[in-house]
Scaffold this active site. Structure first.
Site, PDB file in Angstrom:
ATOM      1  N   SER D  50      -0.818  -8.979  -5.409  1.00 50.90           N
ATOM      2  CA  SER D  50      -2.075  -8.250  -4.167  1.00 50.90           C
ATOM      3  C   SER D  50      -1.205  -8.630  -3.010  1.00 50.90           C
ATOM      4  CB  SER D  50      -3.430  -8.801  -4.697  1.00 50.90           C
ATOM      5  OG  SER D  50      -4.114  -7.168  -3.650  1.00 50.90           O
ATOM      6  N   GLU D  51      -1.097  -7.265  -2.226  1.00 43.49           N
ATOM      7  CA  GLU D  51      -0.379  -7.320  -0.887  1.00 43.49           C
ATOM      8  C   GLU D  51      -0.952  -8.430  -0.013  1.00 43.49           C
ATOM      9  OE1 GLU D  51      -0.838  -4.550  -2.526  1.00 43.49           O
ATOM     10  OE2 GLU D  51      -0.140  -2.943  -1.955  1.00 43.49           O
ATOM     11  N   ASN D  52      -2.453  -9.025   0.048  1.00 47.16           N
ATOM     12  CA  ASN D  52      -2.836  -9.604   0.858  1.00 47.16           C
ATOM     13  C   ASN D  52      -2.963 -11.108   0.688  1.00 47.16           C
ATOM     14  OD1 ASN D  52      -4.457  -8.348  -1.481  1.00 47.16           O
ATOM     15  ND2 ASN D  52      -6.500  -9.586  -0.581  1.00 47.16           N
ATOM     16  N   SER D  92       3.954 -12.454   0.818  1.00 48.35           N
ATOM     17  CA  SER D  92       3.576 -11.712  -0.321  1.00 48.35           C
ATOM     18  C   SER D  92       4.200 -10.394  -0.533  1.00 48.35           C
ATOM     19  CB  SER D  92       2.179 -11.360   0.765  1.00 48.35           C
ATOM     20  OG  SER D  92       1.799 -10.311  -0.827  1.00 48.35           O
TER      21      SER D  92
END
Lengths: 225, 235, 235, 225
Positions: D50-52, D92
């Site tokens: 997940s990007e976060n 990330s």
């Protein structure tokens, strides 16, 4: 005569240490500059950074107590102070290049009045090695040099233009020598302090570029060490 | 060295009109709600705010916008479950938007902290977000040149902090917080708990104190997501 | 998913002649001595080796050079307490050297891992190490353009590892290891201990497993510095 | 007729999930693509990014057990699987941009035969929002799209040239639609599978660019879901 009165390396390091504020983040170059840590002013706690990913290291451990995973950039065993942190090399040089250090103190072959520094290579012979020197010169709010005022042959190390290969351009802001404290401002050497035993003219004679003054020149007074 | 301050108010008191302020967090995760609200109380105007989003509901960054403090948002995603505050002002032409792809936003912030004035990325090549930016080919592939993104202040939320400014983060609340710490002239961290110096193992420090200027303890901080769901308002 | 392999030999068996190999560590700290020696046993030739240094004494990278496996070194500091292996071959014109400032070396490696083909740095501007490189001015200051630095393989040393490739490091042994994990097509980690998946807290993972391809356990690994001091030879 | 036989979104997601290998690192775009995770093939364990700053997250927690510091890029609460890791946003997107992901699966407004993707903006009105879409299209070894074959108005979504604002150029490698599986190779759509109930000509008629074939076209067979 100057050889008799000039400061020892310890004394130069002592003088440089006086300008390091409490809580300053400091990188000391390998070798001679490492001495500065020994003369930290009582009551001040600078935080020492090492290129290999340590912030907040302390003095060398006792012989036999070295942990060789805990070294500094000079590959000497160190200890940790409370509040230390580890990080990888890219983060470490982010601290350097990103201007997060307050002070970097480096050795010098030559410093020019423009702030150019030569400290990594004498000529084109042998094996060249640069390490972190070219990063550190752009890395700190203040980039200071500690050095003998002249070479072993008596040639000036403070010069108009460096003749040795450059480490960085317009990067040095202050030079602590065995005879004087000199700032670099607007392309000129500005004399701040000199040993009281020598005259301005004597100092100028062993300096390779014009020494300017701004207001009074202080006495460079250093304890016996 | 003691970077701790006693009150939220004094940590943000000197943020002037016109400042550029990075605010950490991604949605409610890692959002420094108490610091934002202290900044609203302080009331500087004309701010440029950098965050992944542009506020939700009537609290946090949305409340800053409601309070008329924000001249410009730099973000990747100014939409949310309740984006009224930003949307209304944006459509009325009252707030400026610099839209940046999320990874480019992160890398620009990191570059600022790392002293890298510009870098090349494949992201946004050939799109309207690359318009006007230099393009260069490397190894036969085109890339867009992006600039570092610096701020005057960063407001971040962390879990543990010490007087030297060392920080750890809780779960995915890390997100933009560590890189914003690197990219601002003055970084202000609210932490759930201040521990003694040495209380965070050197191997487990996420943000080394060199990147942090002020630390204030906010025990049991509010979770922005829950505030939004409860319909809370800060004004 | 199980990235663990039983023996050092099988982790390095496919490294071919002509490969570019990053080797982690800074001096003896974090140097994957056992992996290097396994690579010497495997014996590929014509390698380009990337490390901060260029070997010391008669073990590790120095032993690779002694074995005639290294065509080129990319490093910042090819000097040491006992640099004979490199020095002799270099002065004889038998080994190539690409000298890179240490911070630029680290950033080029990180850029490779981050998909950034080029970036600008103040480092080396105006010096002979910037010769031939593009220079660009940003905000009135000149910067040198540097390219990413990729590798076919990375050999790293870590403390804990799991079958998914998650890693932690011991003390300052982190140094180049985490960024080299990101920059190589195939990353091989020797770890002092393999722990069950989940045995490293998600907040304390330093290198996420996505950057690691092979993990081999080497309990009680040798410390390169002590080997050098003892005058050890690997041949 | 096509509306009766076309795959549901669940079925499209199921088909896309069949191509995800055991141990693959996968990013699923917000919204429809998130469904793909529900149809992970038995015995395979992809790792979801997940990007976060989360690698290895699992399904949503039970209602009431959400921890809002543990969310995904869609700002939904998630859980962690063993072996998960947290990291900051720059790390990330290093995973994304650096090509470390094996598969990214995204939604689409339009996909061109060149691999160009438009999925972030319909026109110039309203508030634009891009998120991580422009990064993800350059981030994975395979960038796949899942989408209805046509728009609600019946217009083709697989086109010669995108008319909506682009998300990325020459980035999509495979498209899973409600009618077919299409690869993008050398600037052409190559039909790999189609619903057996429709003919090639019928499919071509609702596709905005030429469908090529290479060898046999497989049957797109998906379970009732």
């Amino acid at each position: 005569m100057m050889d008799d009165i000039k400061l020892s390396n310890d004394q130069i390091a002592w003088r440089a240490a006086q300008d390091i504020e409490d809580g300053a983040y400091v990188n000391l170059g390998i070798g001679f500059p490492e001495k500065v840590a020994q003369f930290t002013v009582e009551g001040r706690e600078p935080v020492f950074h090492s290129e290999n990913g340590v912030l907040g290291f302390g003095p060398a451990p006792k012989p036999g107590e070295e942990d060789w995973d805990l070294i500094n950039a000079g590959k000497k065993a160190v200890t940790l102070k409370p509040g230390a942190a580890f990080f990888h090399h890219a983060d470490s040089f982010s601290m350097v290049r990103g201007g997060h250090l307050d002070v970097a103190i480096l050795g010098a072959l030559q410093v020019a009045q423009t702030g150019d520094l030569a400290n990594w290579r004498v000529g084109n012979k042998g094996v060249p090695a640069v390490g972190g020197a070219m990063d550190l010169v752009h890395g700190a709010k203040r980039v200071a040099v500690i050095t003998d005022h002249v070479t072993k042959n008596g040639d000036p190390k403070l010069v108009e233009t460096c003749t040795f290969p450059l480490t960085g351009v317009q990067c040095v802001t202050r030079v602590y020598t065995s005879l004087a404290v000199v700032d670099i401002e607007d392309g000129h050497f500005v004399l701040r302090e000199k040993l009281p035993q020598i005259s301005f003219d004597e100092l100028q004679a062993v300096t390779g570029a014009a020494l300017k003054t701004q207001g009074e020149v202080g006495d460079l007074v250093v304890p016996e060490l | 060295m003691d970077k701790t301050l006693a009150t939220l108010a004094e940590t943000v008191a000197d943020i002037p009109d016109g400042a550029t302020v990075m605010i950490g967090g991604f949605g409610g995760s890692g959002a420094p709600v108490e610091l934002i609200h202290a900044l609203i109380d302080a009331g500087p105007k004309d701010l440029t705010v950098i965050n992944n989003n542009a506020g939700t509901g009537r609290i946090g960054i949305a409340a800053m916008i409601d309070a008329g403090m924000v001249r410009k948002m730099i973000c990747s995603f100014p939409k949310s479950s309740d984006p009224r505050a930003f949307t209304e002002r944006y459509l009325a032409g009252e707030i400026e938007l610099e839209l940046v792809p999320q990874g480019t936003l992160a890398e620009r912030i990191r570059a600022a902290g790392a002293g890298i004035p510009a870098f090349y990325t494949p992201t946004s090549y050939g799109t309207e977000l690359a318009e006007g930016k230099p393009v260069h080919e490397f190894d036969g592939r085109p890339y867009v040149q992006e600039r570092w993104l610096k701020a005057d202040y960063a407001l971040v939320k962390a879990e543990l902090g010490d007087a030297m400014g060392n920080l750890t983060y809780r779960l995915a609340a890390r997100n933009f917080n560590p890189i914003m710490c690197m990219a601002a002239t003055t970084t202000i961290a609210q932490v759930s708990k201040i521990v003694p110096v040495g209380g965070i193992d050197a191997e487990q420090v996420i943000t080394p104190g060199i990147f942090v200027n002020r630390v204030v303890e906010v025990p049991n901080p509010q979770q922005e997501e829950l505030l939004i769901r409860s319909g809370a308002t800060y004004a």
